[in-house]
Design an enzyme around this catalytic site. Sequence first.
Site, PDB file in Angstrom:
ATOM      1  N   TYR A  61     -11.897 -19.209 104.488  1.00 34.36           N
ATOM      2  CA  TYR A  61     -11.288 -18.448 103.393  1.00 34.36           C
ATOM      3  C   TYR A  61     -11.849 -17.030 103.435  1.00 34.36           C
ATOM      4  O   TYR A  61     -12.978 -16.779 103.027  1.00 34.36           O
ATOM      5  CB  TYR A  61     -11.610 -19.143 102.063  1.00 34.36           C
ATOM      6  CG  TYR A  61     -11.010 -18.509 100.816  1.00 34.36           C
ATOM      7  CD1 TYR A  61     -10.122 -17.430 100.877  1.00 34.36           C
ATOM      8  CD2 TYR A  61     -11.323 -19.014  99.564  1.00 34.36           C
ATOM      9  CE1 TYR A  61      -9.588 -16.878  99.727  1.00 34.36           C
ATOM     10  CE2 TYR A  61     -10.788 -18.460  98.407  1.00 34.36           C
ATOM     11  CZ  TYR A  61      -9.930 -17.394  98.498  1.00 34.36           C
ATOM     12  OH  TYR A  61      -9.402 -16.831  97.356  1.00 34.36           O
TER      13      TYR A  61
ATOM     14  N   LYS B 262      -7.326 -18.833 105.538  1.00 28.30           N
ATOM     15  CA  LYS B 262      -6.630 -18.321 104.343  1.00 28.30           C
ATOM     16  C   LYS B 262      -7.046 -16.868 104.243  1.00 28.30           C
ATOM     17  O   LYS B 262      -8.231 -16.559 104.056  1.00 28.30           O
ATOM     18  CB  LYS B 262      -7.060 -19.100 103.097  1.00 28.30           C
ATOM     19  CG  LYS B 262      -6.638 -18.492 101.757  1.00 28.30           C
ATOM     20  CD  LYS B 262      -6.998 -19.464 100.662  1.00 28.30           C
ATOM     21  CE  LYS B 262      -6.939 -19.036  99.224  1.00 28.30           C
ATOM     22  NZ  LYS B 262      -6.371 -17.826  98.779  1.00 28.30           N
TER      23      LYS B 262
HETATM   24  O1  MN9 Z   1      -6.497 -15.819  96.961  1.00 33.69           O
HETATM   25  C1  MN9 Z   1      -5.763 -14.845  94.913  1.00 33.69           C
HETATM   26  N1  MN9 Z   1      -6.684 -13.765  95.079  1.00 33.69           N
HETATM   27  C2  MN9 Z   1      -7.733 -13.576  94.290  1.00 33.69           C
HETATM   28  C3  MN9 Z   1      -5.795 -15.818  96.011  1.00 33.69           C
HETATM   29  O2  MN9 Z   1      -8.107 -14.388  93.491  1.00 33.69           O
HETATM   30  C4  MN9 Z   1      -8.467 -12.281  94.454  1.00 33.69           C
HETATM   31  C5  MN9 Z   1      -4.352 -14.285  94.829  1.00 33.69           C
HETATM   32  O3  MN9 Z   1      -3.480 -15.337  94.608  1.00 33.69           O
HETATM   33  C6  MN9 Z   1      -4.230 -13.229  93.750  1.00 33.69           C
HETATM   34  O4  MN9 Z   1      -4.657 -13.739  92.513  1.00 33.69           O
HETATM   35  C7  MN9 Z   1      -2.804 -12.712  93.588  1.00 33.69           C
HETATM   36  C8  MN9 Z   1      -2.683 -11.635  92.522  1.00 33.69           C
HETATM   37  O5  MN9 Z   1      -3.329 -10.457  92.927  1.00 33.69           O
HETATM   38  O6  MN9 Z   1      -2.366 -12.221  94.811  1.00 33.69           O
END
Ligand code: MN9
Length: 292
Positions: free
Chosen positions: A135, A163
Amino acid sequence: MEISGSIFAALLTPFDELGKVNPRGIAPLVDYILSKGVHGLYASGSTGESILQSREERAELLIALAEYARGKCTLIAHVGAASTADAVSLAETSKSLGYDAVSAIPPYYYKHNFDDIRLYYQAIADAADLPVIIYNIPSLTGANLTTQKLLSLLQDNRISGCKFTANDLFQFQQLRQKAPGKKFYFGTDEMFLGATAMGADGGIGSTYNLIGDFYFQIEIAVKNGDIEYARTLQGKANELIEILLQTGVISGLKHALNKMGIPVGTCRAPFSSPNSDVLQLLDLWLAKNIHI
Ligand code: MN9
């Protein structure tokens, strides 16, 4: 072992009125997410507020989720932690619970050298005996894994993919091209279309808790060459994301789901409640766009 599916929700963790992990909150949340066409769940990650939980609480969530959702969809457990011992323990738990894969952020807080990071991932792979997904989320972990370092980690055949939560589509495409046998899931929801057009194997994101159908359909539209429709859907998703970035993404998603009758509780401190002006924007968006 193949990880089946391509659209995964980075699952919120339901808390009860006392702020404890709430196993009873799992069923309604999972049912709603899966009703939108999402293929699987990625539990105990950033969106799941895992960094604010003890290892025992994270294990409790993983147990409750497996009991309810095993056999219904693909299950990925995020086991990343600051200490290798905690990550290994969660990886063992995930294996015994029947998870399909595990994933981990690099070890955080201390600036570890690359050998430390490699050994950490090897220990997780040994313990899990399941496909491992790196990740990569440098904005939150502070660990800058270069393309070369990521490719080097991916050479281990137990590490099956990444990811990728960053805005650098150039780096994403380079990884995709240089490691064709690996899976690359994109994690910046507001750019999912761009990453899909550049060859992503799918997406794992927070907003998939609420609008998983958008990403499911964007992927199909790109496959069918219907970029116009995909762009319309991404634009609609981004209207929501623009608001969520003001409420705080996790707090906003929890507010929305609570309002829809899916009780997930509030975020754990130090997250605080969003102010009422931005919540009003979110409520307006919900009233216009979500019909359940
Ligand atoms: O990895 C999420 N990233 C963070 C997943 O938590 C920084 C994303 O799904 C974000 O929440 C999304 C909105 O900025 O892209």
